[in-house]
Design a protein around this motif. Structure first.
Motif, PDB file in Angstrom:
ATOM      1  N   LEU A 130      -0.829   1.370   2.467  1.00 26.73           N
ATOM      2  CA  LEU A 130      -1.966   2.269   2.283  1.00 26.73           C
ATOM      3  C   LEU A 130      -2.378   2.966   3.580  1.00 26.73           C
ATOM      4  O   LEU A 130      -2.273   2.404   4.667  1.00 26.73           O
ATOM      5  CB  LEU A 130      -3.168   1.484   1.741  1.00 26.73           C
ATOM      6  N   SER A 131      -2.904   4.168   3.432  1.00 26.50           N
ATOM      7  CA  SER A 131      -3.529   4.893   4.550  1.00 26.50           C
ATOM      8  C   SER A 131      -4.947   4.371   4.750  1.00 26.50           C
ATOM      9  O   SER A 131      -5.493   3.647   3.897  1.00 26.50           O
ATOM     10  CB  SER A 131      -3.588   6.387   4.237  1.00 26.50           C
ATOM     11  N   ASP A 132      -5.562   4.739   5.855  1.00 29.12           N
ATOM     12  CA  ASP A 132      -6.961   4.357   6.087  1.00 29.12           C
ATOM     13  C   ASP A 132      -7.862   4.866   4.968  1.00 29.12           C
ATOM     14  O   ASP A 132      -8.755   4.149   4.496  1.00 29.12           O
ATOM     15  CB  ASP A 132      -7.457   4.906   7.432  1.00 29.12           C
ATOM     16  N   PHE A 133      -7.624   6.099   4.523  1.00 25.50           N
ATOM     17  CA  PHE A 133      -8.424   6.647   3.423  1.00 25.50           C
ATOM     18  C   PHE A 133      -8.264   5.793   2.168  1.00 25.50           C
ATOM     19  O   PHE A 133      -9.251   5.505   1.469  1.00 25.50           O
ATOM     20  CB  PHE A 133      -8.011   8.089   3.115  1.00 25.50           C
ATOM     21  N   GLN A 134      -7.026   5.383   1.866  1.00 28.32           N
ATOM     22  CA  GLN A 134      -6.780   4.581   0.660  1.00 28.32           C
ATOM     23  C   GLN A 134      -7.398   3.193   0.777  1.00 28.32           C
ATOM     24  O   GLN A 134      -7.893   2.647  -0.213  1.00 28.32           O
ATOM     25  CB  GLN A 134      -5.276   4.504   0.403  1.00 28.32           C
ATOM     26  N   ILE A 135      -7.404   2.618   1.983  1.00 29.16           N
ATOM     27  CA  ILE A 135      -8.068   1.333   2.200  1.00 29.16           C
ATOM     28  C   ILE A 135      -9.573   1.472   1.961  1.00 29.16           C
ATOM     29  O   ILE A 135     -10.197   0.639   1.297  1.00 29.16           O
ATOM     30  CB  ILE A 135      -7.783   0.804   3.619  1.00 29.16           C
ATOM     31  N   MET A 136     -10.150   2.551   2.470  1.00 26.10           N
ATOM     32  CA  MET A 136     -11.580   2.797   2.258  1.00 26.10           C
ATOM     33  C   MET A 136     -11.879   3.010   0.779  1.00 26.10           C
ATOM     34  O   MET A 136     -12.857   2.481   0.239  1.00 26.10           O
ATOM     35  CB  MET A 136     -12.019   4.015   3.071  1.00 26.10           C
ATOM     36  N   LYS A 137     -11.018   3.766   0.106  1.00 22.83           N
ATOM     37  CA  LYS A 137     -11.220   4.033  -1.328  1.00 22.83           C
ATOM     38  C   LYS A 137     -11.093   2.746  -2.140  1.00 22.83           C
ATOM     39  O   LYS A 137     -11.906   2.495  -3.047  1.00 22.83           O
ATOM     40  CB  LYS A 137     -10.185   5.069  -1.811  1.00 22.83           C
ATOM     41  N   ALA A 138     -10.102   1.932  -1.813  1.00 24.06           N
ATOM     42  CA  ALA A 138      -9.925   0.656  -2.516  1.00 24.06           C
ATOM     43  C   ALA A 138     -11.138  -0.243  -2.312  1.00 24.06           C
ATOM     44  O   ALA A 138     -11.585  -0.933  -3.248  1.00 24.06           O
ATOM     45  CB  ALA A 138      -8.664  -0.044  -2.025  1.00 24.06           C
ATOM     46  N   THR A 139     -11.699  -0.232  -1.121  1.00 22.57           N
ATOM     47  CA  THR A 139     -12.909  -1.007  -0.838  1.00 22.57           C
ATOM     48  C   THR A 139     -14.065  -0.528  -1.722  1.00 22.57           C
ATOM     49  O   THR A 139     -14.750  -1.336  -2.362  1.00 22.57           O
ATOM     50  CB  THR A 139     -13.289  -0.870   0.651  1.00 22.57           C
ATOM     51  N   GLN A 140     -14.264   0.780  -1.773  1.00 26.83           N
ATOM     52  CA  GLN A 140     -15.362   1.342  -2.573  1.00 26.83           C
ATOM     53  C   GLN A 140     -15.190   1.054  -4.064  1.00 26.83           C
ATOM     54  O   GLN A 140     -16.153   0.704  -4.753  1.00 26.83           O
ATOM     55  CB  GLN A 140     -15.439   2.847  -2.315  1.00 26.83           C
ATOM     56  N   LEU A 141     -13.957   1.176  -4.562  1.00 28.49           N
ATOM     57  CA  LEU A 141     -13.692   0.918  -5.981  1.00 28.49           C
ATOM     58  C   LEU A 141     -13.898  -0.561  -6.312  1.00 28.49           C
ATOM     59  O   LEU A 141     -14.433  -0.896  -7.375  1.00 28.49           O
ATOM     60  CB  LEU A 141     -12.271   1.342  -6.332  1.00 28.49           C
ATOM     61  N   SER A 142     -13.488  -1.435  -5.402  1.00 23.48           N
ATOM     62  CA  SER A 142     -13.654  -2.874  -5.622  1.00 23.48           C
ATOM     63  C   SER A 142     -15.129  -3.246  -5.688  1.00 23.48           C
ATOM     64  O   SER A 142     -15.550  -4.032  -6.548  1.00 23.48           O
ATOM     65  CB  SER A 142     -12.957  -3.662  -4.508  1.00 23.48           C
ATOM     66  N   ILE A 143     -15.921  -2.675  -4.785  1.00 21.82           N
ATOM     67  CA  ILE A 143     -17.360  -2.950  -4.774  1.00 21.82           C
ATOM     68  C   ILE A 143     -18.021  -2.397  -6.037  1.00 21.82           C
ATOM     69  O   ILE A 143     -18.857  -3.066  -6.662  1.00 21.82           O
ATOM     70  CB  ILE A 143     -17.997  -2.374  -3.502  1.00 21.82           C
ATOM     71  N   LYS A 144     -17.624  -1.206  -6.429  1.00 25.04           N
ATOM     72  CA  LYS A 144     -18.161  -0.607  -7.658  1.00 25.04           C
ATOM     73  C   LYS A 144     -17.865  -1.487  -8.878  1.00 25.04           C
ATOM     74  O   LYS A 144     -18.689  -1.611  -9.792  1.00 25.04           O
ATOM     75  CB  LYS A 144     -17.555   0.786  -7.861  1.00 25.04           C
ATOM     76  N   ALA A 145     -16.698  -2.139  -8.854  1.00 29.63           N
ATOM     77  CA  ALA A 145     -16.289  -3.006  -9.969  1.00 29.63           C
ATOM     78  C   ALA A 145     -16.834  -4.428  -9.836  1.00 29.63           C
ATOM     79  O   ALA A 145     -16.492  -5.303 -10.627  1.00 29.63           O
ATOM     80  CB  ALA A 145     -14.770  -3.042 -10.061  1.00 29.63           C
ATOM     81  N   LYS A 146     -17.685  -4.643  -8.815  1.00 29.15           N
ATOM     82  CA  LYS A 146     -18.397  -5.916  -8.619  1.00 29.15           C
ATOM     83  C   LYS A 146     -17.514  -7.035  -8.076  1.00 29.15           C
ATOM     84  O   LYS A 146     -17.798  -8.227  -8.298  1.00 29.15           O
ATOM     85  CB  LYS A 146     -19.083  -6.372  -9.924  1.00 29.15           C
ATOM     86  N   ALA A 147     -16.434  -6.686  -7.361  1.00 30.31           N
ATOM     87  CA  ALA A 147     -15.626  -7.711  -6.702  1.00 30.31           C
ATOM     88  C   ALA A 147     -16.444  -8.390  -5.614  1.00 30.31           C
ATOM     89  O   ALA A 147     -17.322  -7.777  -5.005  1.00 30.31           O
ATOM     90  CB  ALA A 147     -14.359  -7.101  -6.117  1.00 30.31           C
ATOM     91  N   ASP A 148     -16.125  -9.653  -5.364  1.00 30.64           N
ATOM     92  CA  ASP A 148     -16.856 -10.427  -4.364  1.00 30.64           C
ATOM     93  C   ASP A 148     -16.202 -10.347  -2.985  1.00 30.64           C
ATOM     94  O   ASP A 148     -16.887 -10.437  -1.966  1.00 30.64           O
ATOM     95  CB  ASP A 148     -16.925 -11.890  -4.811  1.00 30.64           C
ATOM     96  N   PHE A 149     -14.877 -10.225  -2.978  1.00 28.87           N
ATOM     97  CA  PHE A 149     -14.101 -10.138  -1.741  1.00 28.87           C
ATOM     98  C   PHE A 149     -13.097  -9.000  -1.856  1.00 28.87           C
ATOM     99  O   PHE A 149     -12.628  -8.683  -2.957  1.00 28.87           O
ATOM    100  CB  PHE A 149     -13.262 -11.409  -1.522  1.00 28.87           C
ATOM    101  N   ILE A 150     -12.725  -8.453  -0.702  1.00 30.98           N
ATOM    102  CA  ILE A 150     -11.558  -7.593  -0.608  1.00 30.98           C
ATOM    103  C   ILE A 150     -10.591  -8.270   0.359  1.00 30.98           C
ATOM    104  O   ILE A 150     -11.008  -8.857   1.352  1.00 30.98           O
ATOM    105  CB  ILE A 150     -11.928  -6.172  -0.146  1.00 30.98           C
TER     106      ILE A 150
END
Length: 218
Positions: A130-150
């Motif tokens: 992943l690129s830095d942008f994709q890492i940031m996007k994955a973080t945001q999507l995980s939080i939106k989906a209520k994940a506890d950890f990334i």
């Protein structure tokens, strides 16, 4: 610092035997690791071995590629929890993230989280892809989906955790999700560097060496 409580003592290779899983669990009890992290097949066996301890059982889902149907991840998650898993590490749909199909990635994580009750969910990114942008996007999507950890990595790709990725994940998460660094962390110095960078948990198969090195310093 009680570094053992940061460690998910991990054995995920496809050739893992019952004897090796038994040894993993015995080490986890001896060294008081936070959890053992195993493929979902071994959840019942690990749960049985750990039943008189405080060590939790963590199961991987959609591992190691993340490229199975959401329904399959949900089924595997439900079964793992029914059989005793107390944490879930699911692999994000990396190909769909790289395809910019962010809605699919979000729905995939959301569906798994929705079937878990209060069991903590960690989402594995595979940062080497992943690129830095994709890492940031994955973080945001995980939080939106209520994940506890990334989580950084499966340990099965080109490379594992990096300080740069953990720092970026921690900053992007803004305290809304914890960070697990995993992949290539084999000694005390490296583990401490990741904790300093913001990792709340360390996934490693070298937990015994890390704790023994820490104990030798104190």
């Amino acid at each position: 610092m009680d570094i053992a409580k940061y460690i998910d003592h991990t054995l995920l290779k496809s050739s893992a035997t019952k004897k090796e899983i038994k040894n993993l669990c015995e080490e986890a009890i001896k060294y008081k690791f936070f959890s053992v992290c195993v493929n979902s097949f071994f959840v019942p066996y690990a749960k049985q071995l750990l039943k008189d301890s405080d060590v939790k059982v963590c199961a991987t889902i959609g591992f190691p590629l993340g490229a199975v149907r959401t329904e399959t991840k949900v089924f595997e998650t439900k079964m793992a929890i029914d059989q005793g898993a107390e944490e879930i590490d699911m692999v994000l749909q990396v190909g769909m993230l790289k395809s910019n199909d962010f809605e699919m990635v979000y729905e995939d994580i959301k569906a798994v989280k929705a079937c878990m009750g209060n069991v903590p969910l960690k989402v594995i990114f595979e940062i080497s892809e992943l690129s830095d942008f994709q890492i940031m996007k994955a973080t945001q999507l995980s939080i939106k989906a209520k994940a506890d950890f990334i989580k950084t990595s499966t340990g099965f790709s080109a490379s594992g955790a990096t300080i740069e990725a953990v720092t970026l994940m921690k900053k992007t998460a803004e305290g809304k999700a914890k960070v697990k660094a995993s992949g290539g962390i084999r000694d005390l110095e490296t583990a401490l560097q990741f904790i300093e960078a913001g990792a709340n948990r360390i996934g490693t198969s070298s937990g015994v060496a890390i704790v023994e090195a820490n104990n030798a310093q104190h």
